[in-house]
Design a protein around this motif. Structure first.
Motif, short mmCIF file in Angstrom:
data_model
loop_
_atom_site.label_atom_id
_atom_site.label_comp_id
_atom_site.label_asym_id
_atom_site.label_seq_id
_atom_site.Cartn_x
_atom_site.Cartn_y
_atom_site.Cartn_z
N LYS A 107 0.82 -1.21 0.00
CA LYS A 107 0.00 0.00 0.00
C LYS A 107 0.86 1.27 0.00
CE LYS A 107 -4.10 -2.08 2.12
NZ LYS A 107 -3.65 -3.47 1.92
N ARG A 108 1.92 1.25 -0.78
CA ARG A 108 2.80 2.40 -0.88
C ARG A 108 2.29 3.39 -1.92
NH1 ARG A 108 8.74 -0.60 -0.42
NH2 ARG A 108 8.62 -0.96 1.84
N SER A 109 2.58 4.64 -1.70
CA SER A 109 2.09 5.69 -2.60
C SER A 109 3.19 6.25 -3.50
CB SER A 109 1.48 6.83 -1.78
OG SER A 109 2.46 7.39 -0.90
N GLU A 110 4.45 5.81 -3.29
CA GLU A 110 5.54 6.27 -4.14
C GLU A 110 6.37 5.06 -4.56
OE1 GLU A 110 7.69 9.05 -1.74
OE2 GLU A 110 6.43 10.73 -2.32
N ILE A 111 7.02 5.18 -5.70
CA ILE A 111 7.86 4.10 -6.20
C ILE A 111 9.18 4.69 -6.67
CG2 ILE A 111 6.86 4.20 -8.54
CD1 ILE A 111 7.13 1.08 -8.54
N ASN A 112 10.26 4.04 -6.33
CA ASN A 112 11.60 4.56 -6.59
C ASN A 112 12.36 3.60 -7.50
OD1 ASN A 112 14.05 5.85 -6.52
ND2 ASN A 112 14.54 5.28 -4.42
N PHE A 113 12.78 4.07 -8.67
CA PHE A 113 13.50 3.23 -9.63
C PHE A 113 15.01 3.50 -9.60
CE2 PHE A 113 9.69 1.64 -11.38
CZ PHE A 113 8.79 2.68 -11.50
N ALA A 114 15.46 4.37 -8.73
CA ALA A 114 16.87 4.76 -8.72
C ALA A 114 17.77 3.54 -8.55
CB ALA A 114 17.14 5.76 -7.59
N GLY A 115 18.79 3.45 -9.40
CA GLY A 115 19.79 2.41 -9.29
C GLY A 115 19.41 1.06 -9.85
N LEU A 116 18.15 0.88 -10.24
CA LEU A 116 17.71 -0.41 -10.79
C LEU A 116 17.92 -0.41 -12.30
CD1 LEU A 116 14.39 -0.86 -8.79
CD2 LEU A 116 16.63 -1.85 -8.28
N PRO A 117 18.59 -1.42 -12.85
CA PRO A 117 18.83 -1.45 -14.30
C PRO A 117 17.53 -1.62 -15.08
CG PRO A 117 19.46 -3.54 -13.30
CD PRO A 117 19.14 -2.61 -12.17
N SER A 118 17.39 -0.84 -16.13
CA SER A 118 16.13 -0.88 -16.89
C SER A 118 16.33 -0.27 -18.26
CB SER A 118 15.04 -0.11 -16.13
OG SER A 118 13.87 -0.02 -16.90
N CYS A 119 15.50 -0.71 -19.20
CA CYS A 119 15.43 -0.06 -20.51
C CYS A 119 14.09 0.64 -20.65
CB CYS A 119 15.62 -1.09 -21.64
SG CYS A 119 14.33 -2.35 -21.73
N PHE A 120 13.31 0.66 -19.57
CA PHE A 120 11.96 1.22 -19.61
C PHE A 120 11.93 2.68 -19.13
CE2 PHE A 120 11.25 -3.36 -18.78
CZ PHE A 120 10.52 -3.67 -19.92
N ILE A 121 10.95 3.40 -19.64
CA ILE A 121 10.57 4.70 -19.09
C ILE A 121 9.16 4.53 -18.55
CG2 ILE A 121 10.28 7.17 -19.53
CD1 ILE A 121 11.96 6.82 -22.06
N TRP A 122 8.98 4.89 -17.29
CA TRP A 122 7.69 4.64 -16.63
C TRP A 122 6.84 5.91 -16.64
CZ3 TRP A 122 7.46 -0.36 -16.22
CH2 TRP A 122 8.62 -1.10 -15.99
N TYR A 123 5.63 5.76 -17.13
CA TYR A 123 4.65 6.84 -17.11
C TYR A 123 3.41 6.36 -16.37
CZ TYR A 123 7.36 8.53 -21.16
OH TYR A 123 8.36 8.95 -21.99
N ARG A 124 2.61 7.29 -15.92
CA ARG A 124 1.28 6.90 -15.46
C ARG A 124 0.48 6.48 -16.69
NH1 ARG A 124 2.45 11.32 -12.36
NH2 ARG A 124 2.38 11.01 -10.11
N ARG A 125 0.05 5.23 -16.69
CA ARG A 125 -0.73 4.66 -17.79
C ARG A 125 0.04 4.63 -19.11
NH1 ARG A 125 -3.48 7.88 -14.58
NH2 ARG A 125 -5.15 6.97 -13.33
N GLY A 126 1.32 4.33 -19.01
CA GLY A 126 2.12 4.19 -20.22
C GLY A 126 3.50 3.66 -19.90
N ILE A 127 4.08 2.96 -20.86
CA ILE A 127 5.44 2.45 -20.73
C ILE A 127 6.19 2.81 -22.01
CG2 ILE A 127 6.91 0.42 -20.42
CD1 ILE A 127 4.55 -1.01 -19.15
N GLY A 128 7.37 3.37 -21.87
CA GLY A 128 8.20 3.70 -23.01
C GLY A 128 9.53 3.00 -22.92
N LEU A 129 10.37 3.22 -23.91
CA LEU A 129 11.70 2.63 -23.94
C LEU A 129 12.75 3.72 -24.06
CD1 LEU A 129 11.22 -0.46 -26.31
CD2 LEU A 129 11.62 -0.48 -23.84
#
Length: 295
Positions: free
Chosen positions: A213-235
């Motif tokens: 039940k968290r209200s924030e999400i942190n992607f710092a330092g995690l390897p990814s090729c994604f760009i995270w949007y509200r209701r969308g995913i990019g590369l």
């Protein structure tokens, strides 16, 4: 309607904490296909632990820089980059250490030295770390240790919860094999398996935030090729793929190939974005599960 955003730009938002705007309650029913076994959570609360290790098996993190006795624990003295001190302990004795910077996996155990209770981490690269346990509660873990002539201390925090099935925890080593750098060139099938592990991790990562039940999400330092949007995913653009992402593959070329596997899925398929969800975590989790099953 196709709602997946196929955006190829610099992922400036990665590493930021995204606040969640809650919606009004709806008839949405949360469904999932990746989590297995007992999909619930264990809440330790203020209950007396069954044994000394019972409530140690959870995600521990340094949330407040003031809970460390040295800035060396929160900032890299050379680069100035923020450091994340995290220790994830599991009931099968597995440990995930600092998954956002200098990730190591291995086994953990309790020991004793000079009548002091010790937390010992033995890593797969044959290195180890030893901490004196100064204090342990269901939501606090205070540790002290020496490195050369320096003495360090930090107080880690948790939300006193753990996955009933530890394999549903995104940071369990089982869910992070895709991050281990291969020692030889991989086949296309092996790269697909690596990408499947990546997508599985992020589906479980969003699910973890939903379950807590968290209200924030942190992607710092995690390897990814994604760009995270509200209701969308990019590369991320090929030229902007991070070093952390490339380290997950044998070469930069194979890292690009992995990213392009997802790009091809975006081109071929329309993914269903659920409606009436409490927040965008649920939508992204659902689409990631769909991507997983297409790989």
């Amino acid at each position: 309607m196709k709602r997946l955003l196929i955006c190829f730009g610099v992922a400036l938002a990665i590493g930021c904490q995204e606040p969640v705007q809650e919606k009004v309650k709806s008839e949405f029913v949360f469904k999932e296909t990746i989590a297995s076994g007992d999909t619930g959570m264990i809440s330790f609360g203020r209950m007396k632990p069954l044994n000394i290790t019972y409530d140690m098996c959870q995600q521990w993190e340094l949330r407040d820089p003031d809970d460390a006795n040295s800035t060396d624990l929160t900032y890299d003295p050379q680069s100035g980059d923020h450091l994340f001190q995290e220790i994830m302990l599991y009931r099968d004795s597995s440990v995930m250490f600092n998954p956002r910077n200098g990730m190591k996996m291995g086994k953990w155990r309790l020991g004793q030295s000079d009548n002091k209770l010790m937390l010992v981490l033995d890593f797969s690269d044959h290195s180890s770390r030893e901490y004196v346990i100064l204090q342990k509660r269901s939501d606090k873990l205070s540790l002290a240790w020496k490195e050369g002539d320096k003495r360090y201390g930090m107080r880690l925090s948790s939300d006193a919860k753990a996955h009933a099935n530890m394999l549903n925890d995104p940071f369990h080593p089982f869910n992070n094999q895709w991050r281990i750098h291969p020692d030889k060139v991989e086949t296309d099938a092996q790269i697909i398996d690596r990408m499947k592990g990546c997508v599985r991790f992020y589906a479980l990562y969003f699910r973890d935030h939903i379950m807590r039940k968290r209200s924030e999400i942190n992607f710092a330092g995690l390897p990814s090729c994604f760009i995270w949007y509200r209701r969308g995913i990019g590369l991320t653009e090929v030229d902007d793929l991070s070093t952390a992402w490339k380290r997950c593959f044998f070469s930069a070329q194979q890292a690009i190939k992995g990213r392009n596997i997802i790009k091809e899925l975006f081109r071929k398929y329309d993914f269903d974005w659920p409606k009436g969800t409490p927040n965008w975590f649920y939508e992204t989790h659902s689409v990631l599960e769909q991507i997983y099953h297409k790989l």
